[in-house]
Enzyme design. Structure first.
Site, PDB file in Angstrom:
ATOM      1  N   ASP A 246      -0.355   3.182  -3.778  1.00 53.14           N
ATOM      2  CA  ASP A 246      -1.583   2.876  -4.517  1.00 53.14           C
ATOM      3  C   ASP A 246      -2.045   4.192  -5.152  1.00 53.14           C
ATOM      4  O   ASP A 246      -2.598   5.056  -4.472  1.00 53.14           O
ATOM      5  CB  ASP A 246      -2.633   2.308  -3.561  1.00 53.14           C
TER       6      ASP A 246
ATOM      7  N   LYS B 299      -9.954   3.533 -14.666  1.00 52.20           N
ATOM      8  CA  LYS B 299     -10.351   4.705 -13.888  1.00 52.20           C
ATOM      9  C   LYS B 299      -9.844   5.996 -14.523  1.00 52.20           C
ATOM     10  O   LYS B 299     -10.073   7.082 -13.999  1.00 52.20           O
ATOM     11  CB  LYS B 299      -9.807   4.601 -12.454  1.00 52.20           C
TER      12      LYS B 299
END
Ligand SMILES: Cc1ncc(COP(=O)(O)O)c(C=O)c1O
Lengths: 157, 437
Positions: free
Chosen positions: B225, B251
């Site tokens: 991740d 992000k």
């Protein structure tokens, strides 16, 4: 008064520490084997983790019940805890119908986005929570105990 | 020595002077909130976007908008070029080949893509090359205690559907992964190890190479991740030796609605698809279909094309600024946050203490004041932070909390902003009438 100060009035900060009614024992959170005339409800706000388990005890005949006790256990922000504490002080001794009117009125103020100021005659100290309605993200915090009380009260009918 | 402006912009460490120039590229940062200049410290949740990214999306719609991979007309070719060039750009940004990068809606969709594809390899009729992804009773899927729910629940569900067992590596009090427990957690039954590169709560940076080696030693697939690392660290998926990695565009300066899965080419070409339908097939009859190789195999339906174009503009912005410089700047901001927070009475920082490596973020607890109230107070001062469990309930529970407050920085934050944040935090307990250490 700044918007922040209208949200966090002195009475709210005091009530969030006082936590009147926060005496529901841990071993009773499951709400099993409740006597007749007693209701209990668990509410969780998954966004912030605020949580309450609230018990309503009533006495009197069906159709004319009076609140004889409020006991709760919970964890959360100052708004949710103060709101539970104020609710507990307000409703003991009142009739179930009167309490439902208070809950409806409180909900209306909370949903007003700052347009309605609570009537102190109806809502007593809970009127100090009026400022919350200007902060949409916090309305759920203020409503948590009231939603639990409404559901618990329904079970007592 | 005289420096030209180009030297100023692209060499040497980032400075407040250059960061202030960077801020001019981000229109949203100039605004006031509640009568104060906005101090945006919530980039861990989502980043702000520079003008070049906004323009890339607009330019696509004004000049090239069309469906991709589906038409012979000029606009369709132009749109397909933009879409595939964007893939090449984002793939290169993480050290991958073009056919190793699959577009998804976000990291959550990417992790679900992997978990569901593994699930599809675990039931019914399975092609021989897909059997390597199968999990079933007796097999173990391993995660860590610090995972975001996005990297936990898809694996819980995979285990529920297949009968495999979910296990986790615990963390220690300082938020670091318990490496002794990790060594013992890998067994011959471990089929998949999925873990976060950087914790979105504690800022802990996991030793990916070492963990990937432990997983590969027992024959497990490694899923990373990279949501909190790809935007900040400069990622090289080959050097890290992971089999899959996921991240979200929003992000890292790109719009919402686009993210990516990296997978080693030979794995992606062997893995069964998750979403099926148009654009991912070869021959279709009324009873079956053949599938294209990666990446099209995993991109059923019309894709987020303008977002892909903007994603490429975003990684170009990051590359031009320099990932090493961004990382160093954020690490310094993170240290400044933690050192400052530790000096305020009644504050407990989650994760490593000052002086120990962490990402440019800090989550903390204020003794006597709930995180929701902390966030409200900071907002009144114009400081935007995240409050709550940050989608990591097990991690918070392990640290004895239900919620915390998190400040997370990016390349556009200045040291003055960190100081303004710290000054605001120092005011929290006095405001709420809490005294004592
Ligand atoms: C570590 C981590 N993993 C996964 C996610 C999920 O990302 P998204 O919501 O963009 O899918 C996040 C973002 O909150 C994250 O911080």
């Amino acid at each position: 008064m700044s918007a922040l100060d209208s949200l966090y009035q002195q009475i709210i900060l005091e009530q969030s520490k006082a936590r009147t009614g926060a005496d529901l024992p841990n071993d009773q959170l499951a709400g099993e084997h409740l006597p007749a005339g007693t209701g209990q409800c668990h509410q969780l706000n998954p966004v912030c983790g605020d949580e309450i388990t609230l018990r309503v005890e009533t006495s009197g005949d069906a159709g004319a019940r009076t609140i004889s006790g409020i006991h709760w256990a919970g964890d959360g922000c100052s708004i949710s805890m103060a709101s539970a504490s104020i609710l507990s002080e307000l409703v003991v001794g009142l009739g179930a119908g009167e309490v439902q009117i208070m809950i409806d009125s409180f909900r209306e103020v909370m949903r007003s986005r700052g347009k309605l100021q609570a009537d102190e005659e109806v809502l007593g100290d809970a009127a100090a929570l009026s400022g919350v309605s200007k902060f949409p993200a916090r309305v759920k915090c203020a409503m948590l105990a009231w939603v639990a009380a409404e559901d618990a009260l329904r079970q007592t009918a | 020595m005289l420096l030209t402006s180009a030297d100023h912009v692209h060499t040497g460490p980032l400075t407040d002077v250059e960061v202030r120039r960077i801020r001019n590229d981000f229109p949203i940062l100039g605004q006031e909130v509640n009568g104060n200049t906005l101090v945006y410290l919530d980039s861990g949740a989502t980043s702000q976007k520079p003008v070049s990214v906004l323009e890339a999306e607009q330019e696509f719609y004004e000049q090239r908008n069309s469906a991709v991979h589906r038409g012979a007309h000029t606009l369709a070719v132009a749109a397909t070029d933009v879409f595939e060039d964007a893939r090449a750009t984002v793939a290169a940004f993480i050290g991958a080949a073009e056919n190793e990068l699959v577009w998804t809606a976000n990291a959550t969709a990417g992790l679900n893509l992997i978990a569901y594809s593994f699930g599809n390899a675990s039931v019914g009729e399975v092609a021989p090359e897909a059997r390597q992804f199968a999990v079933g009773p007796g097999d173990e899927v391993l995660v860590t205690e610090m995972e975001h729910h996005a990297n936990l629940i898809p694996w819980q569900e995979l285990c529920r559907r297949t009968g495999a067992t979910l296990k986790f590596i615990p963390i220690m009090d300082d938020g670091q992964l318990d490496m002794e427990a990790a060594a013992a957690a890998f067994t011959a039954r471990t089929r998949v190890f999925s873990f976060t590169h950087v914790s979105n709560v504690t800022g802990v940076i996991n030793p990916v190479v070492e963990l990937a080696r432990m997983a590969h030693d027992v024959g497990a697939m490694v899923v990373l991740d990279a949501c909190q690392s790809a935007p900040h660290l400069g990622l090289d998926v080959k050097a890290l030796d992971v089999d899959f990695a996921v991240f979200s565009g929003h992000k890292m300066l790109a719009p919402t609605g686009i993210g990516a899965v990296y997978g080693r080419a030979e794995l992606l070409d062997a893995m069964p698809p998750f979403l099926t339908g148009g654009s991912m097939i070869t021959t279709v009859t009324m009873d079956r279909a053949g599938y294209l190789p990666s990446p099209q195999r995993f991109e059923a339906g019309t894709q987020a094309i303008s977002q892909a174009a903007a994603f490429a503009a975003a990684v170009n912005y990051l590359s031009e600024t320099g990932m090493d410089r961004i990382h160093a700047w954020e690490a310094a901001l993170g240290q400044r946050m933690v050192a400052g927070l530790e000096a305020i009475p009644g504050i407990r920082v989650l994760g490593p203490s000052a002086g120990t490596a962490r990402a440019g973020l800090a989550a903390f607890e204020v003794d006597g004041v709930h995180a929701h109230d902390v966030g409200q107070f900071l907002d009144a001062a114009g400081v935007a932070v995240r409050v709550g469990h940050h989608c990591a309930q097990p991690l918070h529970r392990r640290l004895g909390l239900s919620a915390s407050t998190r400040a997370s920085a990016y390349l556009y934050n200045t040291t003055e902003e960190v100081d303004a944040f710290l000054a605001a935090v120092a005011g929290v307990r006095p405001y709420f009438g809490i005294t004592g250490a």
